[in-house]
Design an enzyme around this catalytic site. Structure first.
Site, PDB file in Angstrom:
ATOM      1  N   SER A 142       0.867  -1.193   0.000  1.00 15.10           N
ATOM      2  CA  SER A 142       0.000   0.000   0.000  1.00 15.10           C
ATOM      3  C   SER A 142       0.896   1.233   0.000  1.00 15.10           C
ATOM      4  O   SER A 142       2.055   1.148   0.428  1.00 15.10           O
ATOM      5  CB  SER A 142      -0.851   0.005   1.271  1.00 15.10           C
ATOM      6  OG  SER A 142      -1.528   1.238   1.416  1.00 15.10           O
ATOM      7  N   TYR A 156      -2.067  -0.626  10.470  1.00 11.50           N
ATOM      8  CA  TYR A 156      -2.186  -1.014   9.054  1.00 11.50           C
ATOM      9  C   TYR A 156      -0.890  -0.669   8.329  1.00 11.50           C
ATOM     10  O   TYR A 156      -0.329  -1.493   7.597  1.00 11.50           O
ATOM     11  CB  TYR A 156      -3.384  -0.291   8.418  1.00 11.50           C
ATOM     12  CG  TYR A 156      -3.585  -0.604   6.953  1.00 11.50           C
ATOM     13  CD1 TYR A 156      -4.070  -1.845   6.544  1.00 11.50           C
ATOM     14  CD2 TYR A 156      -3.275   0.336   5.966  1.00 11.50           C
ATOM     15  CE1 TYR A 156      -4.248  -2.139   5.197  1.00 11.50           C
ATOM     16  CE2 TYR A 156      -3.451   0.057   4.627  1.00 11.50           C
ATOM     17  CZ  TYR A 156      -3.937  -1.186   4.236  1.00 11.50           C
ATOM     18  OH  TYR A 156      -4.106  -1.468   2.905  1.00 11.50           O
TER      19      TYR A 156
HETATM   20  N1  NAP Z   1      -8.592  -0.472  -1.640  1.00  7.09           N
HETATM   21  C1  NAP Z   1      -7.542   0.280  -1.413  1.00  7.09           C
HETATM   22  O1  NAP Z   1      -7.616   1.516  -1.403  1.00  7.09           O
HETATM   23  C2  NAP Z   1      -6.201  -0.344  -1.140  1.00  7.09           C
HETATM   24  C3  NAP Z   1      -5.100   0.508  -1.006  1.00  7.09           C
HETATM   25  C4  NAP Z   1      -3.872  -0.044  -0.717  1.00  7.09           C
HETATM   26  C5  NAP Z   1      -3.729  -1.403  -0.562  1.00  7.09           C
HETATM   27  N2  NAP Z   1      -4.804  -2.217  -0.698  1.00  7.09           N
HETATM   28  C6  NAP Z   1      -4.616  -3.655  -0.485  1.00  7.09           C
HETATM   29  O2  NAP Z   1      -5.200  -4.377  -1.539  1.00  7.09           O
HETATM   30  C7  NAP Z   1      -5.508  -5.691  -1.091  1.00  7.09           C
HETATM   31  C8  NAP Z   1      -6.911  -6.058  -1.557  1.00  7.09           C
HETATM   32  O3  NAP Z   1      -7.853  -5.246  -0.905  1.00  7.09           O
HETATM   33  P1  NAP Z   1      -9.123  -4.631  -1.641  1.00  7.09           P
HETATM   34  O4  NAP Z   1      -8.922  -3.179  -1.702  1.00  7.09           O
HETATM   35  O5  NAP Z   1      -9.392  -5.384  -2.878  1.00  7.09           O
HETATM   36  O6  NAP Z   1     -10.242  -4.873  -0.521  1.00  7.09           O
HETATM   37  P2  NAP Z   1     -11.434  -5.914  -0.408  1.00  7.09           P
HETATM   38  O7  NAP Z   1     -12.379  -5.771  -1.530  1.00  7.09           O
HETATM   39  O8  NAP Z   1     -11.942  -5.748   0.985  1.00  7.09           O
HETATM   40  O9  NAP Z   1     -10.702  -7.300  -0.564  1.00  7.09           O
HETATM   41  C9  NAP Z   1      -9.969  -7.888   0.483  1.00  7.09           C
HETATM   42  C10 NAP Z   1      -9.897  -9.380   0.216  1.00  7.09           C
HETATM   43  O10 NAP Z   1      -9.164  -9.975   1.303  1.00  7.09           O
HETATM   44  C11 NAP Z   1      -9.865 -11.115   1.704  1.00  7.09           C
HETATM   45  N3  NAP Z   1      -9.611 -11.459   3.097  1.00  7.09           N
HETATM   46  C12 NAP Z   1      -9.819 -10.740   4.220  1.00  7.09           C
HETATM   47  N4  NAP Z   1      -9.518 -11.471   5.307  1.00  7.09           N
HETATM   48  C13 NAP Z   1      -9.122 -12.687   4.833  1.00  7.09           C
HETATM   49  C14 NAP Z   1      -8.711 -13.899   5.445  1.00  7.09           C
HETATM   50  N5  NAP Z   1      -8.641 -14.032   6.779  1.00  7.09           N
HETATM   51  N6  NAP Z   1      -8.409 -14.951   4.647  1.00  7.09           N
HETATM   52  C15 NAP Z   1      -8.493 -14.847   3.311  1.00  7.09           C
HETATM   53  N7  NAP Z   1      -8.858 -13.738   2.671  1.00  7.09           N
HETATM   54  C16 NAP Z   1      -9.176 -12.681   3.437  1.00  7.09           C
HETATM   55  C17 NAP Z   1     -11.352 -10.802   1.489  1.00  7.09           C
HETATM   56  O11 NAP Z   1     -12.069 -12.021   1.291  1.00  7.09           O
HETATM   57  P3  NAP Z   1     -13.001 -12.742   2.371  1.00  7.09           P
HETATM   58  O12 NAP Z   1     -13.553 -11.671   3.269  1.00  7.09           O
HETATM   59  O13 NAP Z   1     -14.036 -13.418   1.532  1.00  7.09           O
HETATM   60  O14 NAP Z   1     -12.095 -13.695   3.066  1.00  7.09           O
HETATM   61  C18 NAP Z   1     -11.285 -10.025   0.177  1.00  7.09           C
HETATM   62  O15 NAP Z   1     -11.340 -10.900  -0.911  1.00  7.09           O
HETATM   63  C19 NAP Z   1      -5.334  -5.682   0.427  1.00  7.09           C
HETATM   64  O16 NAP Z   1      -4.114  -6.275   0.776  1.00  7.09           O
HETATM   65  C20 NAP Z   1      -5.314  -4.197   0.755  1.00  7.09           C
HETATM   66  O17 NAP Z   1      -4.606  -3.916   1.939  1.00  7.09           O
HETATM   67  C21 NAP Z   1      -6.042  -1.716  -1.001  1.00  7.09           C
END
Ligand code: NAP
Length: 247
Positions: A142, A156
């Site tokens: 991130s 985080y």
């Molecule tokens: N969105 C942003 O602005 C942003 C910015 C920087 C970095 N990121 C990073 O991008 C990555 C993806 O996030 P996203 O933005 O796509 O958010 P998201 O839509 O909330 O997706 C997060 C994913 O992680 C999974 N997850 C959560 N807890 C888990 C567990 N215990 N075991 C397995 N899977 C788990 C969730 O699936 P289940 O709940 O079905 O398990 C979901 O598929 C993350 O690492 C996040 O930190 C996102």
């Protein structure tokens, strides 16, 4: 034919957001994807959709805090396809709150999912990739892994600083095995992530911050770019923000 075609790619956290979008993009380019997350109904629906469009997807109920689940996901891909070309360690959570709120259980969960879950992914693929003398580990960090996102995102940020440190260490250690390592650092992507905060005020502030968010496919394209390079080209890192973001 795209150089993504026929690559076997494991993706954690594929039930929504960046993981789902990456699964669709890679599968649309001919990759064979193995998808894991806890919400198995969403994984099953995604797998059905990809396969109905002529792609190749397998789905697993995977909680990345359970090492056995992550091993089963990777084993499922190897049993079906005989190898693994890449893993996208994407699962992540971001419950935001000031340190003084003492959300210690949320601190634990972030460490368990964002750091330990990612390490379980590394542990599951490493022996296979070392044997293959080929592989690609893609970790999702991130911009909060470059700058501390405080107040609120201190833990985080700590987990995402760790993801960057781990990826750099892996890169240095695994070059002899011809394993590429990439860290992708997004900012403000339109996904469910900001809804994971337990405080309503925080969620409201994040919704404001996320008004300029970019689509998850913006990150999927960067992942695809890293994967499609020839085996002797390693994309080390990419930082992807909305153009208008000043953080
Ligand atoms: N969105 C942003 O602005 C942003 C910015 C920087 C970095 N990121 C990073 O991008 C990555 C993806 O996030 P996203 O933005 O796509 O958010 P998201 O839509 O909330 O997706 C997060 C994913 O992680 C999974 N997850 C959560 N807890 C888990 C567990 N215990 N075991 C397995 N899977 C788990 C969730 O699936 P289940 O709940 O079905 O398990 C979901 O598929 C993350 O690492 C996040 O930190 C996102």
């Amino acid at each position: 034919m795209s150089s993504i075609a026929d690559k076997v790619v494991v993706i954690t956290g594929a039930s929504s957001g960046v993981g789902e979008s990456t699964a669709r993009l890679l599968a649309g380019n001919g990759a064979k994807v193995a998808l894991g997350a806890r919400r198995k109904d969403r994984i099953d629906a995604l797998v059905r959709d990809i396969n109905a469009k002529g792609g190749s997807a397998l789905g697993f109920k995977t909680d990345v805090t359970k090492r056995g689940d992550v091993e089963a996901l990777v084993k499922g891909a190897v049993d079906r396809h005989g190898r693994i070309d890449a893993i996208v360690n994407n699962s992540g959570i971001m419950p935001i709150a000031p340190m003084a709120a003492l959300k210690v259980e949320e601190w634990d969960r972030m460490i368990d999912v964002n750091i330990k879950g990612l390490l379980y992914g590394v542990a599951a693929v490493l022996p296979i990739m070392q044997k293959q003398k080929l592989g690609h580990i893609i970790n999702i960090a991130s911009v909060a892994g470059f700058k501390v996102f405080a107040p609120g995102g201190t833990v985080y940020s700590a987990t995402k600083f760790a993801v960057r440190a781990l990826t750099e260490g892996l890169r240095m250690e695994l070059k002899a095995d011809n394993i590429r390592c990439t860290v992708i650092s997004p900012a403000a992507v339109a996904t469910e992530l900001p809804e994971g905060s337990s405080e309503e005020t925080t969620r409201k502030n994040l919704r404001e911050f996320y008004k300029i968010a970019i689509p998850a496919e913006s990150i999927a394209r960067a992942i695809a770019y890293a994967i499609e390079q020839p085996a002797d080209v390693e994309i080390g890192e990419a930082v992807i923000r909305p153009t208008a973001l000043d953080f």
